[in-house]
Design an enzyme around this catalytic site. Sequence first.
Site, PDB file in Angstrom:
ATOM      1  N   ARG A  29      12.790  16.853 -26.257  1.00 24.08           N
ATOM      2  CA  ARG A  29      12.560  16.628 -24.820  1.00 24.08           C
ATOM      3  C   ARG A  29      13.781  17.021 -23.994  1.00 24.08           C
ATOM      4  NH1 ARG A  29      11.233  10.504 -26.076  1.00 24.08           N
ATOM      5  NH2 ARG A  29      10.655  11.581 -28.003  1.00 24.08           N
ATOM      6  N   LYS A  81      18.282  12.107 -39.811  1.00 24.33           N
ATOM      7  CA  LYS A  81      16.990  11.801 -40.413  1.00 24.33           C
ATOM      8  C   LYS A  81      17.164  11.399 -41.878  1.00 24.33           C
ATOM      9  CE  LYS A  81      14.263  15.109 -37.669  1.00 24.33           C
ATOM     10  NZ  LYS A  81      13.275  14.179 -37.092  1.00 24.33           N
TER      11      LYS A  81
END
Length: 503
Positions: A356, A282
């Site tokens: 996920r 990130k």
Amino acid sequence: MEFSVKSGSPEKQRSACIVVGVFEPRRLSPIAEQLDKISDGYISALLRRGELEGKVGQTLLLHHVPNVLSERILLIGCGKERELDERQYKQVVQKTINTLNDTGSMEAVCFLTELHVKGRNTYWKVRQAVETAKETLYTFDQLKSNKVEARRPLRKMVFNVPTRRELTSGERAIQHGLAIAAGIKAAKDLGNMPPNICNAGYLASQARQLADNYAGAVTTRVIGEQQMKELGMNAYLAVGQGSQNESLMSVIEYKGNPNPDARPIVLVGKGLTFDAGGISLKPGEGMDEMKYDMCGAASVYGVMRMAAELRLPLNIVGVLAGCENMPGGRAYRPGDILTTMSGQTVEVLNTDAEGRLVLCDVLTYVERFEPELVVDVATLTGACVIALGHHLTGLMANHNPLASELLNAAEQAGDRAWRLPLGEEFQEQLDSNFADMANIGGRPGGAITAACFLARFTRKYNWAHLDIAGTAWRSGKAKGATGRPVAMLSQFLLNRAGLNGEE
């Protein structure tokens, strides 16, 4: 802080402070009119001089009002009488609590719970007042060396209800409100804890402590990496490979149903205690806020605490999926293909779409409970923030009645959500040339394709997904965890238990 309810006229109240409402333009509420009559027009004379207009949140603190037993009267602006809704009511209560706490009123009798709020009963008004009061006074200062405390903080609040027959409803509202507020606080405390303290092991210790606190009703099992490997939870394990902290899945079981074999409600919380993005690193700016990527697990923990505190007649399983996504020599890579617990394979296109991958294995794991329904809670996608901002939680589901139940609970609790579609037409965006699916589906409809990914692992039960990426925490000056959606899920469970406060 103590809360209680009573039913009585304002002229008989001997308290440090009485709280009453004033509407626009300079219109006294019925209770304020009674006090004005007792004081021979003292209050209305002040309003005529322009001391208070009545706009939402305006305050005027009066001392030693003639013929009134209480030391002070706090006039609080409530806006236009016909427009007083849930949001404004909570704003008024918040302003009231702040004013009382800042001005040294250590106890008060509050008549705001007698105001007419469109479509809301006494139970709702009292419960929301309790929850809002606790929220307003919340601080996270455990790690500060110098703690700032009010000199004479608010210690006791009495809510007045119109009739004695509403006392029982008010007392029940306080009981429920305190339990929900404690659950919200627990979730916020976990969310605000720094990642060098709050890792998967810390989540597990909190889950075990919950079982100790509610022995006989709550049990906790912690599943480590070796057992996950034996179960085939390879997607979950891959995410944590780059971290020195072990991935741990904490399974909290609460049995409150008189029938111990009744099928449970299962709540699954994403617990990424820090998400650096892995190899798909990130940007550095704002990365500190990735400690909040475990707020799904924190909210599930808070809801489990609430259920145990109220001894809800339900069987509930809460799973805290603890993990940390870090770059490193052992970290999983873009291009890796993972075999999930379900046997389906996933091509990793972005290691920052890790939530996920953790959740898909947990959603397969919980099949063993033969659940009545499953709700997962996750700070899953930035796309949901773009779609719904920071006001609404994203809701997707494979079962319309379950979605409707959750939306209804969200409205009741003032913890709002918005349903997004979960159509088959989105599934093709997850196609992969090399595996059964990819872990991302491109930019279009990113919140939906993330849920579509999870839907492939939830075909054996009714399931809903709550994307709290936009609602789990605040940035900027008010930075901190919000505790959402503990209130929504608590209301959902209260409704399921037949304890919704309807009169």
